[in-house]
Design a protein around this motif. Structure first.
Motif, PDB file in Angstrom:
ATOM      1  N   ARG A 101       8.480 -13.139  10.403  1.00 33.86           N
ATOM      2  CA  ARG A 101       8.626 -12.476  11.715  1.00 33.86           C
ATOM      3  C   ARG A 101       9.616 -11.312  11.612  1.00 33.86           C
ATOM      4  O   ARG A 101       9.448 -10.272  12.247  1.00 33.86           O
ATOM      5  CB  ARG A 101       9.094 -13.488  12.778  1.00 33.86           C
TER       6      ARG A 101
ATOM      7  N   GLU B 236       7.837  -8.439  10.107  1.00 37.91           N
ATOM      8  CA  GLU B 236       6.913  -7.949  11.131  1.00 37.91           C
ATOM      9  C   GLU B 236       7.650  -7.065  12.146  1.00 37.91           C
ATOM     10  O   GLU B 236       7.150  -6.029  12.577  1.00 37.91           O
ATOM     11  CB  GLU B 236       6.331  -9.177  11.841  1.00 37.91           C
TER      12      GLU B 236
ATOM     13  N   ARG C 230       1.463 -13.143  13.284  1.00 37.32           N
ATOM     14  CA  ARG C 230       0.257 -12.324  13.093  1.00 37.32           C
ATOM     15  C   ARG C 230       0.217 -11.729  11.674  1.00 37.32           C
ATOM     16  O   ARG C 230      -0.817 -11.707  11.030  1.00 37.32           O
ATOM     17  CB  ARG C 230       0.248 -11.226  14.176  1.00 37.32           C
ATOM     18  N   LEU C 231       1.393 -11.279  11.173  1.00 38.44           N
ATOM     19  CA  LEU C 231       1.434 -10.659   9.835  1.00 38.44           C
ATOM     20  C   LEU C 231       0.920 -11.631   8.771  1.00 38.44           C
ATOM     21  O   LEU C 231       0.165 -11.245   7.875  1.00 38.44           O
ATOM     22  CB  LEU C 231       2.870 -10.221   9.514  1.00 38.44           C
TER      23      LEU C 231
ATOM     24  N   ASP D 233      -2.839 -11.900   9.102  1.00 36.69           N
ATOM     25  CA  ASP D 233      -3.523 -10.681   8.643  1.00 36.69           C
ATOM     26  C   ASP D 233      -3.505 -10.577   7.123  1.00 36.69           C
ATOM     27  O   ASP D 233      -4.497 -10.177   6.512  1.00 36.69           O
ATOM     28  CB  ASP D 233      -2.858  -9.433   9.249  1.00 36.69           C
ATOM     29  N   MET D 234      -2.378 -10.929   6.515  1.00 32.34           N
ATOM     30  CA  MET D 234      -2.296 -10.828   5.045  1.00 32.34           C
ATOM     31  C   MET D 234      -3.266 -11.804   4.384  1.00 32.34           C
ATOM     32  O   MET D 234      -3.942 -11.478   3.416  1.00 32.34           O
ATOM     33  CB  MET D 234      -0.854 -11.072   4.574  1.00 32.34           C
TER      34      MET D 234
END
Ligand code: NAD
Length: 299
Positions: A212, A215, A269-270, A273-274
């Protein structure tokens, strides 16, 4: 409840006949550990090609251990290893460790298949990182012989094994398991069944906060890791550790803990997505760091 260091005594011996279901990253390491401790080990994989890959990987680990100074004859250890494609090969085992992927359904089916092959005196263990043991124990007709043996990655370099007890585990099994762990040259901690046990819960909590922070642009991955390495004497920072463990593995555990423990384990979210982009860390060559020398098949 905790032991702080391994103090091996002559009474600490591993079971002589051991099975491992799933010869991937962890299963291969677990097989290697028991072979070095003197057991005969049978690894069961889903097909012949993967089973042979597992054999090759374990033989390479044996050879690497001998190169690092472990006194043993490689041919003798290799001859103590059998690879197979059916759980029937576990017949006669005193202990079988399940190390198939982290899926409740897959593991339940696997545990049932193991149990049907074993004598009632044999022990069944799971290497799950996060699934509550009680949910796995429901698959067994004799759950008193079930325990968590949570090995760490990479197994040869890690000295910790987290022993997880579910409420069905028999009173005698924890002491027996601690003795096996010491005989492997590792240190046991004993944890009651709870989501993420002790290690995954704490390790993932730290990693998710670090993700986080990346991010939110608080600092670079390298500087966040240095904060923990130099400021708190962690040997490896939380983001590099995430790369080593695998972002997909960490996402799977976070999703499980999010369900079981609440919103503070919601995967950032990061991270999602990764993983969707195939940036899985060391095994894919790219995560929070670039790993140029790691082939995708590296285990
Ligand atoms: N990777 C880690 O850092 C780590 C650390 C501790 C615990 N764990 C746990 O260990 C377990 C295994 O993880 P891994 O990283 O070794 O995964 P992995 O994908 O490397 O290996 C799993 C292996 O299981 C095999 N398999 C799948 N279904 C099978 C079946 N029905 N019968 C026999 N073999 C089957 C696959 O072919 C694969 O080789 C998971 O529960 C994971 O959460 C992983």
């Amino acid at each position: 409840m905790a032991e702080t260091k391994a103090s091996t005594s002559p009474n600490d011996v591993v079971p002589q006949v051991v099975g491992v279901l799933g010869g991937g990253r962890m299963g291969s390491g677990i097989a290697h550990a028991f072979l070095l401790a003197g057991a005969s080990v049978t690894v069961v994989e889903r097909d012949q090609a993967v089973a042979q890959d597992a054999r090759a990987r374990i033989e390479r680990s044996i050879s690497a251990s001998i190169d690092r100074g472990f006194h043993a004859d490689a041919a003798t250890l290799n001859a103590s290893l059998t690879v197979a494609t059916s759980a029937t090969a576990f017949q006669g085992a005193e202990l079988v460790v399940e190390a198939v992927p982290e899926s409740l359904e897959l593991k339940r089916v696997a545990l049932r298949a193991i149990e049907t092959q074993l004598a009632t005196s044999a022990t069944i263990a799971s290497n799950t990182s996060s699934i509550p043991l009680g949910q796995l124990a429901e698959a067994l007709t004799q759950p008193s012989r079930f325990i968590g043996l949570h090995f760490f990655n990479p197994v040869p370099a890690s000295t910790l094994i987290e022993i997880v007890l579910c409420k069905q585990t028999s009173d005698e099994l924890p002491a027996k398991a601690r003795s096996w762990v010491r005989a492997l040259g590792k240190t046991p901690i004993t944890v009651n069944d709870a989501p993420g046990f002790a290690s995954s819960r704490l390790g993932v909590a730290l990693a998710l906060e670090a993700i986080r922070m990346v991010e939110q642009g608080v600092a670079s991955a390298a500087d966040i890791d240095l904060a923990m390495e130099l400021g708190y004497r962690h040997p490896v920072g939380p983001l590099r550790t995430t790369d080593i463990v695998g972002l997909d593995v960490r996402l799977g555990i976070a999703e499980q803990l999010h369900r079981d423990l609440g919103h503070h384990f919601a995967p950032p979210r990061l991270l999602q997505d990764m993983v969707a982009a195939g940036k899985l860390g060391r095994k894919s060559g790219q995560g929070f760091y670039t790993w140029p020398d790691s082939p995708t098949t590296d285990r």
